[in-house]
Design a protein around this motif. Sequence first.
Motif, PDB file in Angstrom:
ATOM      1  N   LEU A  95      42.044  43.149  21.063  1.00 11.49           N
ATOM      2  CA  LEU A  95      42.672  44.509  22.051  1.00 11.49           C
ATOM      3  C   LEU A  95      41.752  45.515  22.071  1.00 11.49           C
ATOM      4  O   LEU A  95      41.937  46.701  22.467  1.00 11.49           O
ATOM      5  N   GLY A  96      42.006  45.713  20.457  1.00 15.60           N
ATOM      6  CA  GLY A  96      41.609  46.868  20.312  1.00 15.60           C
ATOM      7  C   GLY A  96      42.400  48.254  19.912  1.00 15.60           C
ATOM      8  O   GLY A  96      43.564  47.857  20.857  1.00 15.60           O
ATOM      9  N   PRO A  97      42.144  49.005  19.096  1.00 17.92           N
ATOM     10  CA  PRO A  97      43.546  50.187  19.236  1.00 17.92           C
ATOM     11  C   PRO A  97      42.847  51.442  20.201  1.00 17.92           C
ATOM     12  O   PRO A  97      43.455  52.171  19.852  1.00 17.92           O
ATOM     13  N   PHE A  98      41.938  51.635  21.215  1.00 21.64           N
ATOM     14  CA  PHE A  98      41.782  52.390  22.304  1.00 21.64           C
ATOM     15  C   PHE A  98      42.029  52.111  23.570  1.00 21.64           C
ATOM     16  O   PHE A  98      41.953  52.829  24.624  1.00 21.64           O
ATOM     17  N   TYR A  99      43.097  51.242  23.523  1.00 16.83           N
ATOM     18  CA  TYR A  99      43.793  50.662  25.057  1.00 16.83           C
ATOM     19  C   TYR A  99      44.430  51.697  25.081  1.00 16.83           C
ATOM     20  O   TYR A  99      45.817  52.144  24.576  1.00 16.83           O
ATOM     21  N   VAL A 100      44.570  52.480  27.101  1.00 15.41           N
ATOM     22  CA  VAL A 100      45.743  53.362  27.321  1.00 15.41           C
ATOM     23  C   VAL A 100      46.324  52.851  28.688  1.00 15.41           C
ATOM     24  O   VAL A 100      45.508  52.186  29.202  1.00 15.41           O
ATOM     25  N   PRO A 101      47.678  52.421  28.685  1.00 12.65           N
ATOM     26  CA  PRO A 101      47.975  52.164  29.509  1.00 12.65           C
ATOM     27  C   PRO A 101      48.409  53.103  30.910  1.00 12.65           C
ATOM     28  O   PRO A 101      48.257  54.423  30.524  1.00 12.65           O
ATOM     29  N   GLU A 102      48.447  52.821  32.214  1.00 15.70           N
ATOM     30  CA  GLU A 102      48.739  53.911  33.172  1.00 15.70           C
ATOM     31  C   GLU A 102      47.287  53.971  33.437  1.00 15.70           C
ATOM     32  O   GLU A 102      47.221  55.651  34.207  1.00 15.70           O
ATOM     33  N   ALA A 103      46.524  53.850  33.260  1.00 18.77           N
ATOM     34  CA  ALA A 103      44.965  54.489  33.727  1.00 18.77           C
ATOM     35  C   ALA A 103      45.104  54.243  35.330  1.00 18.77           C
ATOM     36  O   ALA A 103      46.071  53.968  35.994  1.00 18.77           O
ATOM     37  N   PRO A 104      43.869  55.445  35.723  1.00 17.21           N
ATOM     38  CA  PRO A 104      44.077  55.827  37.331  1.00 17.21           C
ATOM     39  C   PRO A 104      43.717  54.482  37.913  1.00 17.21           C
ATOM     40  O   PRO A 104      43.376  53.427  37.736  1.00 17.21           O
ATOM     41  N   ARG A 105      44.651  53.863  39.007  1.00 18.98           N
ATOM     42  CA  ARG A 105      44.212  53.315  40.173  1.00 18.98           C
ATOM     43  C   ARG A 105      42.952  53.657  41.207  1.00 18.98           C
ATOM     44  O   ARG A 105      42.734  54.362  41.939  1.00 18.98           O
ATOM     45  N   TYR A 106      42.063  52.546  41.305  1.00 20.26           N
ATOM     46  CA  TYR A 106      41.058  53.293  41.984  1.00 20.26           C
ATOM     47  C   TYR A 106      40.522  52.217  43.233  1.00 20.26           C
ATOM     48  O   TYR A 106      40.937  50.943  42.894  1.00 20.26           O
ATOM     49  N   GLN A 107      39.726  52.650  43.691  1.00 16.94           N
ATOM     50  CA  GLN A 107      39.405  52.027  45.013  1.00 16.94           C
ATOM     51  C   GLN A 107      37.994  51.099  44.227  1.00 16.94           C
ATOM     52  O   GLN A 107      37.637  51.819  43.620  1.00 16.94           O
TER      53      GLN A 107
END
Length: 303
Positions: free
Chosen positions: A110-122
Amino acid sequence: MDTKTTTKETAFLTEENSVRTVNARMGSKISPRMKLVMSAVVKHLHMLTKEIEPTHEEWQQAIGFLTAVGHKCTDWRQEFILLSDVLGVSMLVEVINSRRPAGATENTVLGPFYVPEAPRYQNGTNICLDGKGEPLVVKGRVTDLEGNPIPGALVDVWQTNNDGLYDVQQKDIQPDWNLRGVFTAEEDGTYWYRSTKPRYYPIPDDGPVGQLLGQLDRHPNRAAHIHFIVSAPGYEPVITHIFPDDCRYLNEDTVFGVRESLIAHFKEVDTPNEAEKFGLKNLGQFKPFYFVNWDFVLTPSAK
């Protein structure tokens, strides 16, 4: 003292009986899993200590190193994850916990820089918000093992910018959510988006883990990659990367995260006619870019 397990032979610690003596102190109320784990930890820690026979000074240095690792941790930087990564433990845990049938997409760290709830895009959105790097189009499908599309699957992506840094490492420099986004697979399982070609980069090496790498005569570089978490109801989520096949560090990724099945060909597109094949005619004036086609194959959830 638990008289059910402690005997005369394990009442006092010696070099010969150290493992038995320490493990005999566990109480009767310990869970079976905790007993198994801690018995193994004690066994192998004591075996290591007996093998290397550290001096008092060396043992204090080890304690000081772990203390420094803890002090380096912040809300966005987890130095213990970095330590686990460079020792290959993070990758080993992934391999053990993601045994899947042939043909399914493999996990990596996974790595240490995942951030949840990123923007949802088309689909088709450009997530490169700082305009740096070589333009890239990523396109593919999300399917099951039989090749059936999984519409509605979420494709969560993130990567560094062309300077080799994640947005959270440059809060006052990069735009928020730069090179991060979540896309939804279409009815035929297709997803696609625009980004920038990934490049190799060093893990944060200004702390104790970086110092350890220097003492081991190892470089801190990760092979170029894009992170993905692909998920859908009823299927096991996939935490993975794809790696450009032209990266010089594929065979010596510092966190051992490269799997051969995840190496992808990033094709350079330099003609407008080919761009039109990829559905990019509506992007305005043609500019050369890279293109990678990558499918994700999910397996049914065990639950």
